[in-house]
Design a protein around this motif. Structure first.
Motif, PDB file in Angstrom:
ATOM      1  N   UNK A  32       0.857  -1.187   0.000  1.00 44.28           N
ATOM      2  CA  UNK A  32       0.000   0.000   0.000  1.00 44.28           C
ATOM      3  C   UNK A  32       0.892   1.235   0.000  1.00 44.28           C
ATOM      4  N   UNK A  33       0.591   2.182  -0.874  1.00 41.06           N
ATOM      5  CA  UNK A  33       1.396   3.384  -1.029  1.00 41.06           C
ATOM      6  C   UNK A  33       1.390   4.236   0.237  1.00 41.06           C
ATOM      7  N   UNK A  36      -1.671   9.503  -1.856  1.00 42.71           N
ATOM      8  CA  UNK A  36      -2.040   8.837  -3.099  1.00 42.71           C
ATOM      9  C   UNK A  36      -3.039   7.710  -2.888  1.00 42.71           C
ATOM     10  N   UNK A  37      -3.047   7.135  -1.655  1.00 42.90           N
ATOM     11  CA  UNK A  37      -3.978   6.030  -1.364  1.00 42.90           C
ATOM     12  C   UNK A  37      -5.416   6.436  -1.630  1.00 42.90           C
ATOM     13  N   UNK A  85      -1.874   1.125  -4.567  1.00 42.04           N
ATOM     14  CA  UNK A  85      -0.777   0.161  -4.437  1.00 42.04           C
ATOM     15  C   UNK A  85       0.439   0.563  -5.266  1.00 42.04           C
ATOM     16  N   UNK A  86       1.613   0.130  -4.798  1.00 47.49           N
ATOM     17  CA  UNK A  86       2.831   0.278  -5.600  1.00 47.49           C
ATOM     18  C   UNK A  86       3.441  -1.110  -5.767  1.00 47.49           C
ATOM     19  N   UNK A  87       4.101  -1.343  -6.886  1.00 52.30           N
ATOM     20  CA  UNK A  87       4.843  -2.592  -7.026  1.00 52.30           C
ATOM     21  C   UNK A  87       6.031  -2.389  -7.949  1.00 52.30           C
ATOM     22  N   UNK A  88       6.991  -3.330  -7.880  1.00 55.36           N
ATOM     23  CA  UNK A  88       8.210  -3.226  -8.679  1.00 55.36           C
ATOM     24  C   UNK A  88       7.913  -3.417 -10.169  1.00 55.36           C
ATOM     25  N   UNK A  89       8.839  -2.982 -10.984  1.00 54.02           N
ATOM     26  CA  UNK A  89       8.715  -3.183 -12.430  1.00 54.02           C
ATOM     27  C   UNK A  89       9.303  -4.520 -12.827  1.00 54.02           C
ATOM     28  N   UNK A  90       8.645  -5.192 -13.761  1.00 57.28           N
ATOM     29  CA  UNK A  90       9.115  -6.510 -14.210  1.00 57.28           C
ATOM     30  C   UNK A  90       9.924  -6.411 -15.490  1.00 57.28           C
TER      31      UNK A  90
END
Length: 186
Positions: free
Chosen positions: A153-154, A158-159, A165-170
């Motif tokens: 959760x950010x 921004x939430x 949500x934030x997540x890594x780049x693939x």
């Protein structure tokens, strides 16, 4: 690349500032000398905590700020087109150097080579299940797991603004023509 990215990223900003009258909306006046208090303007009236409190000054609670921010600040930055193109080319070239890719945190232990070139048949995949299976076979399983585990959760406002949500780049998928690969790799 960092210089270009910093400046181009400023072009998304929206103007923000404090209101023109904020901190100056009380009918305050200084008490003058001889009262053994500082000469700042003070709120009028009685029967409340606010009466007699300092106002207007930037050192007073509820007063105006020093040098109030304005909406006409220079928010955006001009960047040369050639420089922008160079930056994109440089960043793309850097994605082919394993030390740099690993330093960025990507898990590429099982990947055969960078950049990893596969046949054109992959462009016609339409189902994400197929795409995930293919990437796992190519050695990206660890990387995909890293991305899945990173959903958090950010922090911050921004939430509430639909960026919860934030997540890594693939992995970065480069293709020539889209026969369904974009939908499969989403």
């Amino acid at each position: 690349v960092r210089y270009i990215h910093t400046n181009v990223s400023k072009n998304k900003r929206q103007a923000i500032s404090v209101g023109a009258k904020v901190g100056y909306e009380t009918a305050a006046a200084s008490w003058g000398t001889g009262r053994a208090v500082a000469r700042v303007p003070r709120a009028p009236g009685g029967g409340t905590h606010r009466a007699g409190q300092g106002t207007f000054g930037n050192m007073c609670r509820g007063g105006g700020m020093f040098n109030p921010t304005k909406t006409w600040r220079r928010w955006h930055r001009r960047v040369n087109v050639t420089q922008k193109r160079h930056a994109v080319a440089t960043a793309l070239a850097a994605s082919a150097l394993p030390p740099l890719v690993m330093a960025r945190g990507h898990r590429i232990g099982e990947v055969a080579e960078l950049p990893l070139v596969v046949s054109d048949g992959v462009e016609s995949m339409t189902k994400t299940k197929q795409a995930v299976e293919t990437l796992k076979k190519l050695g990206c399983g660890e990387e995909l797991q890293r991305v899945l585990d990173s959903k958090k959760v950010r922090a911050g406002k921004g939430k509430m603004r639909n960026r919860r949500y934030t997540m890594r780049r693939g992995p970065l998928v480069v293709y020539n023509e889209d026969n369904g690969i974009v939908r499969a790799m989403r």
